[in-house]
Design an enzyme around this catalytic site. Structure first.
Site, PDB file in Angstrom:
ATOM      1  N   LYS A  81     -36.592 -26.093  37.036  1.00 55.77           N
ATOM      2  CA  LYS A  81     -35.904 -26.575  35.828  1.00 55.77           C
ATOM      3  C   LYS A  81     -36.772 -27.482  34.963  1.00 55.77           C
ATOM      4  CE  LYS A  81     -31.291 -26.007  37.639  1.00 55.77           C
ATOM      5  NZ  LYS A  81     -30.005 -26.579  38.003  1.00 55.77           N
ATOM      6  N   ASP A 136     -25.909 -27.280  32.738  1.00 56.80           N
ATOM      7  CA  ASP A 136     -25.402 -27.777  34.021  1.00 56.80           C
ATOM      8  C   ASP A 136     -24.343 -28.856  33.824  1.00 56.80           C
ATOM      9  OD1 ASP A 136     -26.867 -26.186  35.740  1.00 56.80           O
ATOM     10  OD2 ASP A 136     -28.542 -27.595  35.846  1.00 56.80           O
TER      11      ASP A 136
END
Ligand code: ATR
Length: 275
Positions: free
Chosen positions: A66, A102
């Site tokens: 990420k 997220d």
């Protein structure tokens, strides 16, 4: 030609993302394929270039890439900028654009699916890596009474909290030793990678009370996560894994790519084993 999407991570073989996006595509009548690609640490940029050369349009990114995804992108939406990590990528012309869904995924699962309102509540966030980084801003946006970040490497928790200090909101950080003597938390969000080794971070049982919602950002296809089992054993009101968050963050990514918002509830119900 059918549009191509994928999730990249390591390990990735057991990812549910291909099933989730296939369900979204079917539900909304979108013509796309979505695959899981295993990309070992250090090979991310090369894998993205190959995917693009083969006609790929967009990517989801998971552990451990990420932060690499954030660095590779040329343009960043505010949610990715704030997190310093990205889980959703796509191309606009030749520019690679990054966002982070997220946080909104966690918040939607908490508020819409689980009926938990974070405003005015005390929240403990366990972990300070890529997974934790994405959810701090969106949790603070909901005005909790307190947000405390604990991590094995204390400096990392302090660094994460310091990035949000300018907002003037009640955020603190420390090691696991800072938890002794505090009353149980309303919400405990587990965002460490300890579960991959079958472990649970060294949290004192007192962080969990009979009112606590314990939330593991991880999920397992074959039963409970170690944190969910631990939290239930400590008497948490509810202990849930991150399957709802996974579906919600995927829906937001799908919306970014396709401009169409899929319904999440039928997909989530289709994935949960009957209880
Ligand atoms: P991710 O993107 O999944 O968050 P990461 O950036 O490598 O991955 O971060 C992993 C997180 O899990 C960190 O908070 C890490 O703690 P450290 O910063 O001290 O490394 C935490 N973690 C991993 N294994 C752990 C364990 N066995 N016990 C406690 N924390 C652990």
């Amino acid at each position: 030609m059918t549009d191509r999407y994928a999730v990249m991570g390591h390990p990735i073989a057991h990812s549910l993302s291909p099933r989730i996006h296939a369900a979204f595509a079917q539900q909304t009548g979108q013509d796309l394929v979505y695959e899981a690609i295993d990309v070992p640490p250090g090979a991310f940029a090369e894998a993205v270039a190959r995917f693009r050369a083969e006609g790929g349009q967009g990517l989801n990114v998971t552990v451990p890439h990420k932060e690499a995804a954030y660095r590779l992108a040329r343009r960043h939406r505010p949610r990715a900028e704030e997190a310093g990590a990205a889980n959703t990528l796509w191309w606009e012309g030749e520019s690679l654009v990054a966002d982070n869904t997220d946080g909104v995924g966690l918040v939607r699962d908490l508020t819409d699916n689980l009926g938990f309102a974070p405003a005015g509540r005390r929240i403990l966030l366990v972990g300070a890596g890529g997974a934790a980084q994405g959810v701090v801003g969106p949790l603070l946006d909901l005005r909790p009474a307190a947000l405390h970040i604990v991590n094995r490497t204390v400096a990392r928790a302090e660094h994460l909290a310091a990035r949000f200090a300018s907002r003037g909101l009640p955020i603190t950080a420390g090691g696991f030793d800072t938890l002794a003597g505090a009353p149980p938390w309303d919400l405990v969000v587990h965002a460490t990678a300890a579960g991959l080794e079958g472990a649970v971070p060294p949290l004192p049982p007192s962080v969990i009370g009979p009112q606590t919602l314990a939330y593991d950002m991880m999920y397992r296809r074959d039963g409970e996560t170690p944190f969910v089992r631990w939290a239930r054993d400590q008497g948490a009101a509810r202990a849930v894994d991150g399957l709802g968050m996974l579906v919600e963050q995927a829906a937001e990514a799908f919306f970014l790519w396709r401009g169409v918002r899929p319904r999440t509830r039928p997909v989530l119900e289709g994935l949960r084993p009957p209880s």
